[in-house]
Design a protein around this motif. Structure first.
Motif, PDB file in Angstrom:
ATOM      1  N   VAL A   1       0.863  -1.190   0.000  1.00  0.00           N
ATOM      2  CA  VAL A   1       0.000   0.000   0.000  1.00  0.00           C
ATOM      3  C   VAL A   1       0.897   1.237   0.000  1.00  0.00           C
ATOM      4  O   VAL A   1       1.889   1.272   0.740  1.00  0.00           O
ATOM      5  CB  VAL A   1      -0.920   0.053   1.236  1.00  0.00           C
ATOM      6  N   ASP A   2       0.549   2.216  -0.766  1.00  0.00           N
ATOM      7  CA  ASP A   2       1.171   3.547  -0.829  1.00  0.00           C
ATOM      8  C   ASP A   2       1.451   3.954  -2.266  1.00  0.00           C
ATOM      9  O   ASP A   2       1.412   5.129  -2.588  1.00  0.00           O
ATOM     10  CB  ASP A   2       2.512   3.646  -0.073  1.00  0.00           C
ATOM     11  N   ASN A   3       1.820   2.967  -3.123  1.00  0.00           N
ATOM     12  CA  ASN A   3       2.354   3.292  -4.434  1.00  0.00           C
ATOM     13  C   ASN A   3       3.545   4.239  -4.265  1.00  0.00           C
ATOM     14  O   ASN A   3       3.684   5.231  -4.979  1.00  0.00           O
ATOM     15  CB  ASN A   3       1.289   3.923  -5.342  1.00  0.00           C
ATOM     16  N   HIS A   4       4.371   3.905  -3.262  1.00  0.00           N
ATOM     17  CA  HIS A   4       5.561   4.691  -2.947  1.00  0.00           C
ATOM     18  C   HIS A   4       6.547   4.558  -4.107  1.00  0.00           C
ATOM     19  O   HIS A   4       6.930   3.459  -4.497  1.00  0.00           O
ATOM     20  CB  HIS A   4       6.189   4.170  -1.649  1.00  0.00           C
ATOM     21  N   ARG A   5       6.991   5.681  -4.633  1.00  0.00           N
ATOM     22  CA  ARG A   5       7.791   5.651  -5.852  1.00  0.00           C
ATOM     23  C   ARG A   5       9.057   4.808  -5.703  1.00  0.00           C
ATOM     24  O   ARG A   5       9.412   4.036  -6.591  1.00  0.00           O
ATOM     25  CB  ARG A   5       8.167   7.083  -6.250  1.00  0.00           C
ATOM     26  N   VAL A   6       9.742   4.925  -4.568  1.00  0.00           N
ATOM     27  CA  VAL A   6      10.992   4.187  -4.383  1.00  0.00           C
ATOM     28  C   VAL A   6      10.761   2.691  -4.419  1.00  0.00           C
ATOM     29  O   VAL A   6      11.445   1.946  -5.118  1.00  0.00           O
ATOM     30  CB  VAL A   6      11.673   4.594  -3.065  1.00  0.00           C
TER      31      VAL A   6
ATOM     32  N   LEU B   1      -2.439   5.434  -2.606  1.00  0.00           N
ATOM     33  CA  LEU B   1      -3.092   6.326  -1.649  1.00  0.00           C
ATOM     34  C   LEU B   1      -3.376   7.655  -2.349  1.00  0.00           C
ATOM     35  O   LEU B   1      -2.475   8.263  -2.920  1.00  0.00           O
ATOM     36  CB  LEU B   1      -2.215   6.545  -0.416  1.00  0.00           C
ATOM     37  N   PRO B   2      -4.613   8.132  -2.287  1.00  0.00           N
ATOM     38  CA  PRO B   2      -5.059   9.248  -3.132  1.00  0.00           C
ATOM     39  C   PRO B   2      -4.743  10.632  -2.557  1.00  0.00           C
ATOM     40  O   PRO B   2      -5.647  11.435  -2.313  1.00  0.00           O
ATOM     41  CB  PRO B   2      -6.568   9.009  -3.221  1.00  0.00           C
ATOM     42  N   HIS B   3      -3.478  10.932  -2.349  1.00  0.00           N
ATOM     43  CA  HIS B   3      -3.129  12.224  -1.765  1.00  0.00           C
ATOM     44  C   HIS B   3      -3.510  13.392  -2.687  1.00  0.00           C
ATOM     45  O   HIS B   3      -4.050  14.403  -2.230  1.00  0.00           O
ATOM     46  CB  HIS B   3      -1.635  12.265  -1.432  1.00  0.00           C
ATOM     47  N   TYR B   4      -3.223  13.252  -3.982  1.00  0.00           N
ATOM     48  CA  TYR B   4      -3.614  14.316  -4.917  1.00  0.00           C
ATOM     49  C   TYR B   4      -5.119  14.515  -4.886  1.00  0.00           C
ATOM     50  O   TYR B   4      -5.609  15.653  -4.810  1.00  0.00           O
ATOM     51  CB  TYR B   4      -3.160  13.970  -6.333  1.00  0.00           C
TER      52      TYR B   4
END
Length: 359
Positions: free
Chosen positions: A280-285, A299-302
């Motif tokens: 979960v996160d779709n963290h770029r790294v 996670l829909p931060h935008y």
């Protein structure tokens, strides 16, 4: 010495060129023409304004409306997190589209500094506030914000004083676990946070359990662990592999999926063939560098920032934005209605290479 003088087109000039009243031009250019001005006239006014390069005068408008069209964005530690840019960018894009400007301050979790920054923003005459948290949590919104319209981002307001928007945490756990079940996994582990008071952890774990129970697999406590970071986390995941032998793993975040990759490699197991993993996160790294590529829930931060700005402007102006502002493609996850309370975004699962398909 000669100076170039830039002349600004006025509403009066547009009215003269289109043969309508100044009040009609004002209604159209302030997006208040629906039901008041014939569509063909509104189209003619907008076309003339665009052709003549009309730009609204913010100072004159603020004097006329008692609004500055400035929004204050107050955050605790979000400016230091990897997702801050997306949250702020979403708010900024929506604010700009609605004719507003964003002023952002970061307080580092210091309540005294927070109050000073809020006071400063009020001196600038902001029309309202967005109050953002660095992760989904129960939040007490400062009383000093209650004097103006306020929206809470990525936090839960238990007092019911302000509207807020958060990710749908339970659906994250449910969708991730269902994805593993549909891929053929039968011993699905959950690697969560060690401190189970996190709203996100509680919600994702509940979704994990619900998916297992609905599928008939049932919840197995031995497959559910909470870990911290570094060596203690790696040791805990190692132990999980040895005693429980999972064939699928749902991780609280992408960072914890890294431990699964390590433990699988140590045992000669191939991610995406012998064992499946969802983060979960779709963290770029993590999401872009782990091999094979990690299936993850975005996670829909935008989207939270974008929705928050639309909601706040609707509160300031007492009107809904144009319908396409909510329905346009602004990210991976669809925006909830502005009147939804609380607003929860159903997050999108991004399927990649880390989940095996067992036929």
């Amino acid at each position: 010495m000669r100076y170039n003088v830039v002349t600004m087109t006025t509403m009066k000039e547009i009215a003269e060129r289109t043969g309508v009243s100044v009040s009609t031009v004002s209604l159209v250019l302030n997006d208040r023409d629906a039901g008041r001005v014939k569509p063909e006239i509104a189209q003619r006014v907008r076309a003339e304004a665009k052709a003549s390069g009309y730009k609204p005068n913010p100072l004159a408008r603020s004097l006329r409306t008692s609004r500055t069209r400035i929004i204050g964005f107050v955050s605790d530690e979000i400016a230091t997190t990897p997702y801050a840019g997306r949250l702020i960018l979403g708010a900024q894009d929506a604010a700009r589209a609605m004719g507003y400007m964003l002023l952002t301050v970061n307080t580092n979790g210091d309540r005294n500094l927070e109050e000073r920054e809020i006071a400063t923003l009020r001196q600038y005459g902001v029309d309202g506030f967005m109050y953002a948290r660095m992760y989904d949590q129960h939040t007490v919104v400062p009383d000093s914000l209650m004097k103006l319209p306020t929206v809470l981002l990525d936090g839960i307001d238990d007092s019911g004083r302000v509207p807020y928007i958060v990710p749908d945490e339970e659906s994250i756990g449910y969708d991730a676990t269902r994805h593993l079940i549909e891929a053929g996994c039968r011993r699905i582990a959950y690697i969560g946070a060690c401190d189970r008071v996190y709203v996100a952890d509680l919600g994702r774990r509940a979704g994990y359990r619900r998916a297992l129970e609905e599928s008939g697999l049932g919840y197995d406590e031995s497959l559910d662990i909470g870990v911290t970071f570094n060596r203690p986390a790696l040791d805990a995941v190692d132990d999980l592999f040895d005693r429980a032998e999972p064939d699928g793993v749902f991780c609280f975040n992408d960072a914890r999926a890294w431990y699964v990759y390590q433990c699988a490699a140590k045992r000669g197991l191939e991610i995406g063939r012998d064992i499946s993993v969802v983060g979960v996160d779709n963290h770029r790294v993590f999401a872009e560098t782990l091999a094979p590529l990690l299936t993850t829930v975005d996670l829909p931060h935008y989207e939270m920032g974008y929705w928050g700005a639309l909601k706040l402007v609707s509160m300031i102006e007492g009107r809904e934005p144009k319908p396409d502002m909510l329905t346009r493609d602004v990210g991976l996850s669809p925006l909830p209605p502005l009147d939804e309370s609380p607003a929860r975004i159903h997050c999108t699962l991004i399927s990649k290479e880390s989940v095996a398909r067992r036929d």
